[in-house]
Motif scaffolding. Structure first.
Motif, PDB file in Angstrom:
ATOM      1  N   GLY A   1       8.612 -44.675  -3.846  1.00 54.58           N
ATOM      2  CA  GLY A   1       8.194 -44.761  -2.452  1.00 54.58           C
ATOM      3  C   GLY A   1       8.506 -43.509  -1.653  1.00 54.58           C
ATOM      4  O   GLY A   1       7.984 -43.298  -0.569  1.00 54.58           O
ATOM      5  N   GLU A   2       9.373 -42.673  -2.137  1.00 55.61           N
ATOM      6  CA  GLU A   2       9.811 -41.499  -1.379  1.00 55.61           C
ATOM      7  C   GLU A   2       8.874 -40.326  -1.630  1.00 55.61           C
ATOM      8  O   GLU A   2       8.555 -39.999  -2.754  1.00 55.61           O
ATOM      9  CB  GLU A   2      11.238 -41.139  -1.827  1.00 55.61           C
ATOM     10  CG  GLU A   2      11.835 -39.982  -1.066  1.00 55.61           C
ATOM     11  CD  GLU A   2      13.228 -39.674  -1.568  1.00 55.61           C
ATOM     12  OE1 GLU A   2      13.581 -38.490  -1.534  1.00 55.61           O
ATOM     13  OE2 GLU A   2      13.930 -40.594  -1.994  1.00 55.61           O
ATOM     14  N   ASP A   3       8.431 -39.662  -0.566  1.00 54.12           N
ATOM     15  CA  ASP A   3       7.550 -38.503  -0.693  1.00 54.12           C
ATOM     16  C   ASP A   3       8.202 -37.355   0.061  1.00 54.12           C
ATOM     17  O   ASP A   3       8.328 -37.401   1.287  1.00 54.12           O
ATOM     18  CB  ASP A   3       6.162 -38.833  -0.131  1.00 54.12           C
ATOM     19  CG  ASP A   3       5.160 -37.748  -0.453  1.00 54.12           C
ATOM     20  OD1 ASP A   3       5.473 -36.890  -1.305  1.00 54.12           O
ATOM     21  OD2 ASP A   3       4.071 -37.767   0.138  1.00 54.12           O
ATOM     22  N   ASN A   4       8.638 -36.323  -0.654  1.00 53.15           N
ATOM     23  CA  ASN A   4       9.361 -35.212  -0.045  1.00 53.15           C
ATOM     24  C   ASN A   4       8.451 -34.085   0.413  1.00 53.15           C
ATOM     25  O   ASN A   4       8.932 -33.066   0.882  1.00 53.15           O
ATOM     26  CB  ASN A   4      10.381 -34.651  -1.040  1.00 53.15           C
ATOM     27  CG  ASN A   4      11.466 -35.653  -1.353  1.00 53.15           C
ATOM     28  OD1 ASN A   4      11.762 -36.521  -0.542  1.00 53.15           O
ATOM     29  ND2 ASN A   4      12.063 -35.533  -2.528  1.00 53.15           N
ATOM     30  N   ARG A   5       7.147 -34.247   0.259  1.00 54.09           N
ATOM     31  CA  ARG A   5       6.243 -33.179   0.662  1.00 54.09           C
ATOM     32  C   ARG A   5       6.121 -33.122   2.177  1.00 54.09           C
ATOM     33  O   ARG A   5       6.124 -34.155   2.857  1.00 54.09           O
ATOM     34  CB  ARG A   5       4.871 -33.412   0.061  1.00 54.09           C
ATOM     35  CG  ARG A   5       4.845 -33.229  -1.433  1.00 54.09           C
ATOM     36  CD  ARG A   5       3.471 -33.386  -1.965  1.00 54.09           C
ATOM     37  NE  ARG A   5       3.056 -34.777  -1.777  1.00 54.09           N
ATOM     38  CZ  ARG A   5       1.856 -35.249  -2.009  1.00 54.09           C
ATOM     39  NH1 ARG A   5       0.909 -34.448  -2.422  1.00 54.09           N
ATOM     40  NH2 ARG A   5       1.570 -36.519  -1.827  1.00 54.09           N
ATOM     41  N   PRO A   6       5.975 -31.924   2.739  1.00 52.34           N
ATOM     42  CA  PRO A   6       5.752 -31.826   4.183  1.00 52.34           C
ATOM     43  C   PRO A   6       4.358 -32.340   4.531  1.00 52.34           C
ATOM     44  O   PRO A   6       3.472 -32.333   3.682  1.00 52.34           O
ATOM     45  CB  PRO A   6       5.882 -30.333   4.469  1.00 52.34           C
ATOM     46  CG  PRO A   6       5.631 -29.676   3.180  1.00 52.34           C
ATOM     47  CD  PRO A   6       6.053 -30.633   2.114  1.00 52.34           C
ATOM     48  N   PRO A   7       4.174 -32.784   5.750  1.00 52.64           N
ATOM     49  CA  PRO A   7       2.839 -33.292   6.133  1.00 52.64           C
ATOM     50  C   PRO A   7       1.810 -32.169   6.097  1.00 52.64           C
ATOM     51  O   PRO A   7       2.120 -31.006   6.318  1.00 52.64           O
ATOM     52  CB  PRO A   7       3.041 -33.842   7.543  1.00 52.64           C
ATOM     53  CG  PRO A   7       4.266 -33.179   8.042  1.00 52.64           C
ATOM     54  CD  PRO A   7       5.125 -32.854   6.844  1.00 52.64           C
ATOM     55  N   PHE A   8       0.590 -32.523   5.813  1.00 57.48           N
ATOM     56  CA  PHE A   8      -0.498 -31.564   5.720  1.00 57.48           C
ATOM     57  C   PHE A   8      -0.893 -31.119   7.123  1.00 57.48           C
ATOM     58  O   PHE A   8      -1.126 -31.934   8.018  1.00 57.48           O
ATOM     59  CB  PHE A   8      -1.704 -32.184   5.014  1.00 57.48           C
ATOM     60  CG  PHE A   8      -2.879 -31.269   4.911  1.00 57.48           C
ATOM     61  CD1 PHE A   8      -2.852 -30.188   4.060  1.00 57.48           C
ATOM     62  CD2 PHE A   8      -4.013 -31.462   5.681  1.00 57.48           C
ATOM     63  CE1 PHE A   8      -3.935 -29.323   3.970  1.00 57.48           C
ATOM     64  CE2 PHE A   8      -5.102 -30.624   5.595  1.00 57.48           C
ATOM     65  CZ  PHE A   8      -5.052 -29.551   4.737  1.00 57.48           C
ATOM     66  N   ASP A   9      -0.992 -29.819   7.339  1.00 56.84           N
ATOM     67  CA  ASP A   9      -1.374 -29.276   8.634  1.00 56.84           C
ATOM     68  C   ASP A   9      -2.656 -28.482   8.425  1.00 56.84           C
ATOM     69  O   ASP A   9      -2.641 -27.406   7.851  1.00 56.84           O
ATOM     70  CB  ASP A   9      -0.271 -28.394   9.187  1.00 56.84           C
ATOM     71  CG  ASP A   9      -0.557 -27.901  10.598  1.00 56.84           C
ATOM     72  OD1 ASP A   9      -1.531 -28.383  11.207  1.00 56.84           O
ATOM     73  OD2 ASP A   9       0.217 -27.066  11.090  1.00 56.84           O
ATOM     74  N   ALA A  10      -3.775 -29.015   8.877  1.00 52.19           N
ATOM     75  CA  ALA A  10      -5.084 -28.368   8.673  1.00 52.19           C
ATOM     76  C   ALA A  10      -5.179 -27.060   9.437  1.00 52.19           C
ATOM     77  O   ALA A  10      -5.918 -26.150   9.025  1.00 52.19           O
ATOM     78  CB  ALA A  10      -6.202 -29.306   9.088  1.00 52.19           C
ATOM     79  N   ASP A  11      -4.480 -26.927  10.556  1.00 50.13           N
ATOM     80  CA  ASP A  11      -4.561 -25.686  11.346  1.00 50.13           C
ATOM     81  C   ASP A  11      -3.789 -24.546  10.696  1.00 50.13           C
ATOM     82  O   ASP A  11      -4.062 -23.387  10.979  1.00 50.13           O
ATOM     83  CB  ASP A  11      -4.011 -25.929  12.753  1.00 50.13           C
ATOM     84  CG  ASP A  11      -4.856 -26.877  13.544  1.00 50.13           C
ATOM     85  OD1 ASP A  11      -6.082 -26.959  13.246  1.00 50.13           O
ATOM     86  OD2 ASP A  11      -4.327 -27.570  14.425  1.00 50.13           O
ATOM     87  N   ALA A  12      -2.849 -24.844   9.841  1.00 52.59           N
ATOM     88  CA  ALA A  12      -2.034 -23.812   9.223  1.00 52.59           C
ATOM     89  C   ALA A  12      -2.755 -23.108   8.077  1.00 52.59           C
ATOM     90  O   ALA A  12      -2.376 -22.013   7.697  1.00 52.59           O
ATOM     91  CB  ALA A  12      -0.719 -24.419   8.702  1.00 52.59           C
ATOM     92  N   THR A  13      -3.781 -23.746   7.557  1.00 56.59           N
ATOM     93  CA  THR A  13      -4.470 -23.125   6.422  1.00 56.59           C
ATOM     94  C   THR A  13      -5.657 -22.344   6.828  1.00 56.59           C
ATOM     95  O   THR A  13      -6.265 -22.457   7.823  1.00 56.59           O
ATOM     96  CB  THR A  13      -4.921 -24.194   5.405  1.00 56.59           C
ATOM     97  OG1 THR A  13      -5.748 -25.136   6.060  1.00 56.59           O
ATOM     98  CG2 THR A  13      -3.733 -24.856   4.756  1.00 56.59           C
TER      99      THR A  13
END
Length: 141
Positions: free
Chosen positions: A129-141
């Protein structure tokens, strides 16, 4: 010497030679060219013999073609003094790739894999259940 010259190219060269030198002088020119080629070959062979005699008896089997890097490496790899054939025969690429594939696709638990001597290389999160990834930021790419 003329392995890559086709019949059409050969006819073109003959016609060009007849036009440049004329039919009267062409046999003399061919004789002169052949004599020059023969002298160059004789000079080359005598130079090779002189070099072989100067190098001494330990180089009696020396061939000038061995100076080509590809020929030299091929000859050295065929020589079994280094034991390269044993190394080459002992390395089974298919077996190695199968072991790596099994390790990557293994579904063993970490405890079972450590006891079996295998390393679990699959990408699984520590807790489902644990997800260590940072949230996706569409403006950063």
């Amino acid at each position: 010497m003329f392995n890559d010259i086709g019949p059409l190219e050969l006819i073109t060269l003959v016609v060009l030679a007849v036009l440049v030198f004329g039919p009267d002088k062409l046999p003399k020119v061919i004789q002169d060219v052949m004599r020059t080629v023969r002298k160059i070959r004789e000079f080359s062979e005598s130079a090779k013999q002189d070099i072989r005699s100067e190098l001494g008896p330990e180089f009696k089997d020396f061939e000038f073609e061995d100076l080509n890097p590809k020929t030299f490496i091929r000859k050295q790899l065929d020589n079994d003094e280094l034991g390269l054939k044993e190394i080459r025969n002992g390395f089974d690429l298919k077996k190695e790739m199968a072991e790596v594939t099994d390790a990557v696709h293994s579904t063993d638990t970490p405890a079972a894999s450590s006891s079996g001597g295998r390393i679990d290389m699959s990408k699984k999160p520590d807790e489902p259940g644990e997800d260590n990834r940072p949230p996706f930021d569409a403006d950063a790419t």
